[in-house]
Design an enzyme around this catalytic site. Structure first.
Site, PDB file in Angstrom:
ATOM      1  N   GLY A  17     -31.085 -50.519 -57.286  1.00  0.00           N
ATOM      2  CA  GLY A  17     -30.543 -51.206 -58.471  1.00  0.00           C
ATOM      3  C   GLY A  17     -30.237 -52.650 -58.128  1.00  0.00           C
ATOM      4  O   GLY A  17     -31.024 -53.337 -57.479  1.00  0.00           O
ATOM      5  N   ASP A 106     -24.013 -54.267 -48.588  1.00  0.00           N
ATOM      6  CA  ASP A 106     -23.113 -55.311 -49.129  1.00  0.00           C
ATOM      7  C   ASP A 106     -22.251 -55.862 -47.998  1.00  0.00           C
ATOM      8  O   ASP A 106     -21.013 -55.878 -48.071  1.00  0.00           O
ATOM      9  CB  ASP A 106     -22.247 -54.753 -50.271  1.00  0.00           C
ATOM     10  CG  ASP A 106     -21.373 -53.588 -49.854  1.00  0.00           C
ATOM     11  OD1 ASP A 106     -21.773 -52.821 -48.959  1.00  0.00           O
ATOM     12  OD2 ASP A 106     -20.264 -53.456 -50.413  1.00  0.00           O
ATOM     13  N   HIS A 126     -11.689 -47.522 -40.163  1.00  0.00           N
ATOM     14  CA  HIS A 126     -11.647 -48.204 -41.458  1.00  0.00           C
ATOM     15  C   HIS A 126     -10.637 -49.357 -41.405  1.00  0.00           C
ATOM     16  O   HIS A 126      -9.498 -49.167 -40.979  1.00  0.00           O
ATOM     17  CB  HIS A 126     -11.221 -47.180 -42.515  1.00  0.00           C
ATOM     18  CG  HIS A 126     -11.474 -47.587 -43.929  1.00  0.00           C
ATOM     19  ND1 HIS A 126     -10.852 -48.672 -44.506  1.00  0.00           N
ATOM     20  CD2 HIS A 126     -12.279 -47.055 -44.882  1.00  0.00           C
ATOM     21  CE1 HIS A 126     -11.260 -48.770 -45.767  1.00  0.00           C
ATOM     22  NE2 HIS A 126     -12.131 -47.805 -46.017  1.00  0.00           N
ATOM     23  N   THR A 138      -7.206 -41.371 -46.838  1.00  0.00           N
ATOM     24  CA  THR A 138      -7.752 -40.909 -48.119  1.00  0.00           C
ATOM     25  C   THR A 138      -8.814 -39.836 -47.899  1.00  0.00           C
ATOM     26  O   THR A 138      -9.910 -39.898 -48.434  1.00  0.00           O
ATOM     27  CB  THR A 138      -8.299 -42.102 -48.940  1.00  0.00           C
ATOM     28  OG1 THR A 138      -9.233 -42.835 -48.130  1.00  0.00           O
ATOM     29  CG2 THR A 138      -7.183 -43.031 -49.354  1.00  0.00           C
ATOM     30  N   GLU A 196     -18.325 -40.255 -47.713  1.00  0.00           N
ATOM     31  CA  GLU A 196     -17.344 -40.675 -46.705  1.00  0.00           C
ATOM     32  C   GLU A 196     -16.322 -39.567 -46.432  1.00  0.00           C
ATOM     33  O   GLU A 196     -15.847 -39.421 -45.301  1.00  0.00           O
ATOM     34  CB  GLU A 196     -16.643 -41.963 -47.137  1.00  0.00           C
ATOM     35  CG  GLU A 196     -15.697 -42.517 -46.082  1.00  0.00           C
ATOM     36  CD  GLU A 196     -15.170 -43.895 -46.452  1.00  0.00           C
ATOM     37  OE1 GLU A 196     -15.804 -44.894 -46.063  1.00  0.00           O
ATOM     38  OE2 GLU A 196     -14.143 -43.960 -47.165  1.00  0.00           O
ATOM     39  N   ASP A 219     -13.534 -56.116 -43.821  1.00  0.00           N
ATOM     40  CA  ASP A 219     -13.690 -56.179 -45.268  1.00  0.00           C
ATOM     41  C   ASP A 219     -13.153 -57.529 -45.731  1.00  0.00           C
ATOM     42  O   ASP A 219     -11.980 -57.843 -45.504  1.00  0.00           O
ATOM     43  CB  ASP A 219     -12.885 -55.028 -45.910  1.00  0.00           C
ATOM     44  CG  ASP A 219     -13.033 -54.980 -47.425  1.00  0.00           C
ATOM     45  OD1 ASP A 219     -13.609 -55.924 -48.004  1.00  0.00           O
ATOM     46  OD2 ASP A 219     -12.571 -53.997 -48.030  1.00  0.00           O
TER      47      ASP A 219
HETATM   48  N1  UDP Z   1     -25.875 -48.598 -53.081  1.00  0.00           N
HETATM   49  C1  UDP Z   1     -26.987 -49.140 -53.703  1.00  0.00           C
HETATM   50  N2  UDP Z   1     -26.987 -49.269 -55.063  1.00  0.00           N
HETATM   51  C2  UDP Z   1     -25.923 -48.903 -55.831  1.00  0.00           C
HETATM   52  C3  UDP Z   1     -24.783 -48.370 -55.197  1.00  0.00           C
HETATM   53  C4  UDP Z   1     -24.789 -48.232 -53.817  1.00  0.00           C
HETATM   54  O1  UDP Z   1     -27.958 -49.498 -53.051  1.00  0.00           O
HETATM   55  O2  UDP Z   1     -25.995 -49.074 -57.076  1.00  0.00           O
HETATM   56  C5  UDP Z   1     -25.896 -48.419 -51.618  1.00  0.00           C
HETATM   57  C6  UDP Z   1     -25.742 -49.753 -50.879  1.00  0.00           C
HETATM   58  O3  UDP Z   1     -26.380 -49.671 -49.613  1.00  0.00           O
HETATM   59  C7  UDP Z   1     -24.232 -49.831 -50.709  1.00  0.00           C
HETATM   60  C8  UDP Z   1     -23.894 -48.385 -50.391  1.00  0.00           C
HETATM   61  O4  UDP Z   1     -24.791 -47.615 -51.220  1.00  0.00           O
HETATM   62  O5  UDP Z   1     -23.865 -50.741 -49.676  1.00  0.00           O
HETATM   63  C9  UDP Z   1     -22.444 -47.957 -50.688  1.00  0.00           C
HETATM   64  O6  UDP Z   1     -22.030 -48.393 -51.959  1.00  0.00           O
HETATM   65  P1  UDP Z   1     -20.927 -49.551 -52.103  1.00  0.00           P
HETATM   66  O7  UDP Z   1     -21.193 -50.606 -51.076  1.00  0.00           O
HETATM   67  O8  UDP Z   1     -20.885 -49.968 -53.520  1.00  0.00           O
HETATM   68  O9  UDP Z   1     -19.585 -48.783 -51.729  1.00  0.00           O
HETATM   69  P2  UDP Z   1     -18.249 -49.464 -51.131  1.00  0.00           P
HETATM   70  O10 UDP Z   1     -18.609 -49.909 -49.742  1.00  0.00           O
HETATM   71  O11 UDP Z   1     -17.916 -50.623 -52.032  1.00  0.00           O
HETATM   72  O12 UDP Z   1     -17.281 -48.349 -51.190  1.00  0.00           O
HETATM   73  C1  GAL Z   2     -12.002 -48.842 -49.678  1.00  0.00           C
HETATM   74  C2  GAL Z   2     -13.494 -48.971 -49.479  1.00  0.00           C
HETATM   75  C3  GAL Z   2     -14.175 -47.682 -49.930  1.00  0.00           C
HETATM   76  C4  GAL Z   2     -13.538 -46.482 -49.247  1.00  0.00           C
HETATM   77  C5  GAL Z   2     -12.048 -46.480 -49.497  1.00  0.00           C
HETATM   78  C6  GAL Z   2     -11.386 -45.296 -48.818  1.00  0.00           C
HETATM   79  O1  GAL Z   2     -11.350 -49.975 -49.114  1.00  0.00           O
HETATM   80  O2  GAL Z   2     -13.994 -50.046 -50.253  1.00  0.00           O
HETATM   81  O3  GAL Z   2     -15.537 -47.745 -49.580  1.00  0.00           O
HETATM   82  O4  GAL Z   2     -13.800 -46.526 -47.875  1.00  0.00           O
HETATM   83  O5  GAL Z   2     -11.476 -47.699 -49.031  1.00  0.00           O
HETATM   84  O6  GAL Z   2     -10.026 -45.245 -49.163  1.00  0.00           O
HETATM   85 MN    MN Z   3     -20.227 -51.182 -49.204  1.00  0.00          MN
END
Ligand code: UDP
Ligand code: GAL
Ligand code: MN
Length: 248
Positions: A17, A106, A126, A138, A196, A219
């Site tokens: 996407g 990302d 984390h 979590t 996760e 982060d």
């Molecule tokens: N991802 C993707 N398209 C999406 C949602 C997720 O390719 O629409 C993949 C991408 O590699 C992303 C990973 O899944 O880095 C985890 O999702 P995201 O980074 O949104 O999760 P967060 O790290 O924010 O919890």
């Molecule tokens: C956030 C992170 C998520 C997940 C969550 C767990 O900071 O963006 O990907 O790891 O913490 O609590």
């Molecule tokens: Mn991510």
């Protein structure tokens, strides 16, 4: 010590996407900081191969594009990575690499992420939870989930945005997480942090052989750099989730 082993490091990255927009910075910064001097094989999983940017790779490094479906919820795109990585290991990666690292897209590299991360099963602390007691983690807390961790258990809260190790060990991890995700799905249950949560459950019973400090998994939303974090090496970028994610 690793240099003479002529290793190949498989590196899986999903860009489905709107997340294809993150590939260029990810790859350009990886070429500057990630496993420099080693053979790296990037496997880019995407629903839009044409959106994979052309990035100059150092000698000995290569990139393969693998077509994957776009699921209609961001949670499912994220959690299905376990099954897709499991299958890719079985079909080809086991023949093509010695280690595998699975990374969110990302993200950007800012400093060295080198062979010091190599190990049988490697997970990162984390960045939001390394000071917390386990009650705060979590984890999935519903006993009906296969990812359930009781409140008085758990070693660390690991971030699933970066993990890896020997092919065989990562294969077992992805296979078990995939199976448990499917068991939960069969009773219409999705763990609180999707794959996760299952990843954390797995590592409670099969301990990682190496932990990466939050220097290796930071982060950008976390403002300020605490004194114990000497070098931010790899960090999640600030993104607008409402804009980039898929919602059903
Ligand atoms: N991802 C993707 N398209 C999406 C949602 C997720 O390719 O629409 C993949 C991408 O590699 C992303 C990973 O899944 O880095 C985890 O999702 P995201 O980074 O949104 O999760 P967060 O790290 O924010 O919890
Ligand atoms: C956030 C992170 C998520 C997940 C969550 C767990 O900071 O963006 O990907 O790891 O913490 O609590
Ligand atoms: Mn991510």
């Amino acid at each position: 010590m690793y240099k003479y082993l002529n290793l190949t490091i498989a590196t899986t990255v999903f860009a489905v996407g709107k997340y294809t927009r993150f590939l260029r910075d990810f790859l350009e910064t990886a070429e500057q900081h990630y496993m420099v001097g080693f053979k790296v094989h990037y496997y880019i999983f995407t629903d839009q191969p044409k959106e994979v940017p052309e990035v100059a790779l150092a000698p000995g490094r290569e990139l393969s594009v693998i077509l994957v479906p776009k699921f209609n919820r961001w949670q499912e795109i994220s959690l299905r990575r376990m099954e897709i990585i499991q299958t890719a290991i079985e079909e080809r990666i086991h023949k093509e690499a010695d280690y595998i690292y699975c990374l969110d897209v990302d993200m950007k590299f800012h400093n060295r992420w080198g062979p010091e991360v190599l190990g049988s099963l490697v997970a990162a602390l984390h960045p939001w939870f390394y000071h917390s007691n386990r009650e705060i983690f979590t984890y999935e807390r519903r006993p009906s989930s296969t990812a359930y961790i009781p409140i008085e258990q758990g070693d660390f809260y690991y971030m699933a945005a970066a993990f890896g190790g020997r092919i065989e060990d990562v294969h077992k991890l992805t296979k078990t997480c995939r199976e448990n995700l499917e068991v939960d799905k069969s009773i219409d249950l999705e763990a609180v942090w999707q794959e996760e949560s299952h990843f954390n459950w797995y590592l409670l019973y099969r301990k990682p052989t190496k932990l990466l400090s939050p220097e290796y998994m930071w982060d950008d939303f976390k403002k300020g750099q605490p004194s114990e974090i000497k070098i931010i090496r790899f960090s999640a970028i600030i993104k607008n989730n409402a804009e980039v994610r898929e919602y059903a």
